[in-house]
Enzyme design. Structure first.
Site, PDB file in Angstrom:
ATOM      1  N   GLU A 147       0.778  -1.131   0.048  1.00 34.43           N
ATOM      2  CA  GLU A 147      -0.200  -0.183   0.048  1.00 34.43           C
ATOM      3  C   GLU A 147       1.054   1.292   0.052  1.00 34.43           C
ATOM      4  O   GLU A 147       1.890   1.255   0.571  1.00 34.43           O
ATOM      5  CB  GLU A 147      -0.792   0.031   1.340  1.00 34.43           C
ATOM      6  CG  GLU A 147      -2.075  -0.794   1.261  1.00 34.43           C
ATOM      7  CD  GLU A 147      -3.260   0.243   0.844  1.00 34.43           C
ATOM      8  OE1 GLU A 147      -3.083   1.077   0.218  1.00 34.43           O
ATOM      9  OE2 GLU A 147      -4.511  -0.366   1.615  1.00 34.43           O
ATOM     10  N   ASP A 167      -4.577   4.622   6.314  1.00 33.80           N
ATOM     11  CA  ASP A 167      -5.063   5.544   7.496  1.00 33.80           C
ATOM     12  C   ASP A 167      -6.052   4.830   8.200  1.00 33.80           C
ATOM     13  O   ASP A 167      -5.661   4.211   9.187  1.00 33.80           O
ATOM     14  CB  ASP A 167      -5.370   7.248   7.025  1.00 33.80           C
ATOM     15  CG  ASP A 167      -6.422   7.238   6.080  1.00 33.80           C
ATOM     16  OD1 ASP A 167      -7.076   6.210   5.579  1.00 33.80           O
ATOM     17  OD2 ASP A 167      -6.595   8.292   5.278  1.00 33.80           O
TER      18      ASP A 167
HETATM   19  N1  HPA Z   1      -3.428  11.672   0.541  1.00 32.63           N
HETATM   20  C1  HPA Z   1      -3.826  10.820  -0.474  1.00 32.63           C
HETATM   21  N2  HPA Z   1      -4.646   9.847  -0.596  1.00 32.63           N
HETATM   22  C2  HPA Z   1      -4.917   9.142   0.776  1.00 32.63           C
HETATM   23  C3  HPA Z   1      -4.156   9.924   1.901  1.00 32.63           C
HETATM   24  C4  HPA Z   1      -3.548  10.920   2.004  1.00 32.63           C
HETATM   25  O1  HPA Z   1      -3.128  11.646   2.935  1.00 32.63           O
HETATM   26  N3  HPA Z   1      -4.928   9.239   3.078  1.00 32.63           N
HETATM   27  C5  HPA Z   1      -5.445   7.975   2.405  1.00 32.63           C
HETATM   28  N4  HPA Z   1      -5.537   8.104   1.140  1.00 32.63           N
END
Ligand code: HPA
Ligand code: MG
Length: 179
Positions: free
Chosen positions: A99, A103
């Site tokens: 990945e 988050d």
């Molecule tokens: N930026 C871009 N895509 C994402 C982020 C981020 O901080 N977090 C989860 N997908």
């Protein structure tokens, strides 16, 4: 400073800092997988650049597949994960899911559910970035490049509504706009 659509982003990590992190991750992976011919499963679209650099530094036998996922609209997670999983036989193989960023972990949980049904020999998760403040799942992320604060970033594969993936550095959403 750069502008993508309506938002401004400020420099956060240099290309050199990213490459150092990628090399460290690749060394750990080589140490753990060098005789196992693992299959790296990159999560598209975000992981394409990271996976490319990671595997150029993985100096051992391996194979590559991709899954396509989407859970983000704009700068926040929709919570709902769409998945397109259609690849070769993973039975009895060592699989490493790659990945760009974790988050909430919703995407990872979904991929984990799907792969648990595939009779793998082993399953591990590798992410360039982790936002520990928002990650609330039990699933262990075995290889993490860097833990970062809960701020929206772009570049090196990561986008804001499609833009910014081609940037070789990482940029962070400019402070004042977070309000
Ligand atoms: N930026 C871009 N895509 C994402 C982020 C981020 O901080 N977090 C989860 N997908
Ligand atoms: Mg995205």
């Amino acid at each position: 400073m750069i502008q993508l659509h309506d938002l401004q982003f400020q420099p956060y990590l240099s290309s050199e800092e990213i490459q150092e992190t990628v090399q460290t991750l690749a060394s750990s992976l080589v140490a753990d997988y060098q005789d196992k011919n693992p299959i790296f499963v990159g999560v598209l679209n975000g992981a394409f650049m990271f996976l490319s650099d990671l595997l150029q530094n993985f100096n051992a036998s391996c194979e590559v597949e991709f899954v396509k996922m989407k859970s983000y609209e704009g700068t926040s997670s929709t919570g709902e994960v769409k998945i397109d999983l259609d690849f070769s036989d993973l039975t009895n193989r060592h699989v490493i899911v790659v990945e760009d960023i974790v988050d909430t972990g919703n995407t990872l949980v979904k991929i984990n559910e799907l792969l648990q049904t595939k009779n793998l020999k082993s399953l591990a998760f590798c992410s360039l970035f982790l936002k520990p403040e928002v990650y609330d799942k039990d699933l262990e992320i075995n290889y993490v490049g860097m833990a970062i604060p809960n701020k929206f970033i772009v570049g090196y594969g990561l986008d804001y509504n499609g833009l910014g993936r081609n940037l070789p550095e990482i940029y962070q959403l400019k402070e004042a706009q977070n309000d």
